[in-house]
Design a protein around this motif. Structure first.
Motif, PDB file in Angstrom:
ATOM      1  N   LEU A 177      -2.818  -7.381   7.287  1.00  0.00           N
ATOM      2  CA  LEU A 177      -4.206  -7.609   7.169  1.00  0.00           C
ATOM      3  C   LEU A 177      -4.484  -9.416   6.655  1.00  0.00           C
ATOM      4  N   TRP A 207      -2.259  -5.713  -6.350  1.00  0.00           N
ATOM      5  CA  TRP A 207      -2.739  -6.980  -5.486  1.00  0.00           C
ATOM      6  C   TRP A 207      -2.641  -6.756  -3.803  1.00  0.00           C
ATOM      7  N   PHE A 208      -2.286  -5.584  -3.610  1.00  0.00           N
ATOM      8  CA  PHE A 208      -2.539  -5.252  -2.059  1.00  0.00           C
ATOM      9  C   PHE A 208      -3.502  -4.293  -1.883  1.00  0.00           C
ATOM     10  N   LYS A 209      -4.368  -4.219  -0.949  1.00  0.00           N
ATOM     11  CA  LYS A 209      -5.235  -3.114  -0.502  1.00  0.00           C
ATOM     12  C   LYS A 209      -4.177  -1.759  -0.163  1.00  0.00           C
ATOM     13  N   SER A 210      -4.992  -0.519  -0.283  1.00  0.00           N
ATOM     14  CA  SER A 210      -4.219   0.788   0.062  1.00  0.00           C
ATOM     15  C   SER A 210      -3.641   0.806   1.223  1.00  0.00           C
ATOM     16  N   ASP A 211      -4.055   0.052   2.527  1.00  0.00           N
ATOM     17  CA  ASP A 211      -3.622   0.155   3.748  1.00  0.00           C
ATOM     18  C   ASP A 211      -2.669  -1.024   4.313  1.00  0.00           C
ATOM     19  N   GLU A 212      -2.366  -1.866   3.192  1.00  0.00           N
ATOM     20  CA  GLU A 212      -1.847  -3.354   3.427  1.00  0.00           C
ATOM     21  C   GLU A 212      -0.212  -3.080   3.366  1.00  0.00           C
ATOM     22  N   GLU A 220       2.011  -3.645  -4.944  1.00  0.00           N
ATOM     23  CA  GLU A 220       1.062  -2.552  -4.949  1.00  0.00           C
ATOM     24  C   GLU A 220       0.943  -2.040  -6.489  1.00  0.00           C
TER      25      GLU A 220
END
Length: 323
Positions: free
Chosen positions: A50, A22-27, A18
């Motif tokens: 995801l 590299w990660f989306k907010s909900d990942e 995070e």
């Protein structure tokens, strides 16, 4: 610097990823597992809610043989290689890159899914025309890519590879007993280890390998770097990549196809199929050295062959080297 392995705490890797964006907010990470039997590096399959990604880290040694030092910056070479071909016609044959951390030597990339490397051709003793033609398409595309002017010379990795290709297999006493691989193989290897004329030719080609060239190379173009999935084919692990001469990649490719199939006509097939003129005698020498070092060197293959079969391959490879 963060160190990763299959026992990494998900929360640590979660926070790290995070922080790198590299990660989306909900990942959220749901599992971490070892992704295959990597030789050089730590390679993990990280599954989130995801997607699934591959997280790869280099260490200052060979992961499989941790007593062998290896340049830790090799992961940066791999990253630069992938970046170099991202706008080329062959970029769909390599995984997408999601992130790179040069300080922790971590590369994050697309998970190609249920793929197998093409080491199965050693057992099948054949390769399809479709796969052969795709391999030529890919390697000619790599060779046709204009690399950035600051592409790393990767000399430390080349020096490591040089030892295992051109030096150690041809020492009469390298501390490695071939009889542990197959009884009788040590005795079979000795005439080649003691052949002064042969070793002089090998030394000459080894010096050329360490010199600079003009062509972007994969550097390790063999079945362990070829990933197949149904009709699809991908190329991975370009950490030995450098700017050299195309006959090196093509000779290594030819060597493994010959070892798998016992068909030396692959040299002529490569010459006819590759779209640019090549030095066929140099290709033969590289192929011969690669065959020989894989049979009597430390970097053994999953190659189930009798001593009689290996005798024929060694004789063939000597003829190639001295051609």
């Amino acid at each position: 610097m963060i160190y990763i392995n299959e026992d990494s705490l998900a929360i640590v890797l979660q926070d790290y990823s995070e922080s790198k964006g590299w990660f989306k907010s909900d990942e959220q990470i749901t599992s971490i597992a070892k992704a295959g039997e990597g030789n050089m590096n730590v390679v993990l399959r990280v599954t989130t809610n995801l997607r699934s990604i591959i997280v790869k880290q280099s260490r200052p040694f060979v992961q499989k043989y941790q007593n062998i030092p290896a340049p830790i910056e090799r992961i940066a070479v791999e990253h630069t290689f992938y970046k170099s071909i991202q706008n080329s016609s062959i970029n769909h044959y390599t995984p997408n890159i999601f992130g790179f951390d040069p300080e922790s030597f971590i590369l994050v990339m697309e998970d190609l899914g249920d793929c197998d490397d093409m080491s199965f051709i050693y057992q099948d003793r054949t390769i399809s025309d479709q796969h052969f033609n795709k391999l030529i398409t890919i390697i000619s595309g790599i060779h046709g890519t204009l690399p950035p002017s600051d592409f790393p010379d990767n000399i430390k990795m080349r020096e490591l590879n040089h030892q295992h290709i051109f030096i150690l297999p041809f020492l009469t006493d390298n501390g490695f007993s071939l009889d542990d691989i197959q009884p009788g193989l040590q005795q079979l290897s000795m005439p080649y280890k003691e052949d002064v004329i042969l070793k002089r030719q090998v030394t000459s080609i080894g010096e050329k390998y360490l010199s600079n060239g003009q062509t972007l190379l994969h550097g390790d173009y063999y079945p362990g770097s070829w990933m197949s999935k149904n009709d699809s084919l991908y190329i991975i692990d370009p950490e030995f990549g450098f700017i050299g001469f195309p006959e090196f990649d093509l000779g290594v490719m030819a060597a493994h196809l010959i070892m798998a199939t016992d068909d030396s006509s692959f040299i002529e097939r490569i010459e006819k199929t590759y779209p640019k003129p090549i030095d066929i005698e140099l290709l033969k020498k590289i192929a011969g050295i690669e065959i020989m070092r894989r049979l009597i060197g430390l970097a053994q293959l999953p190659l189930n062959r009798t001593l009689a079969e290996k005798t024929l391959l060694l004789q063939m490879s000597k003829n190639m080297i001295l051609s």
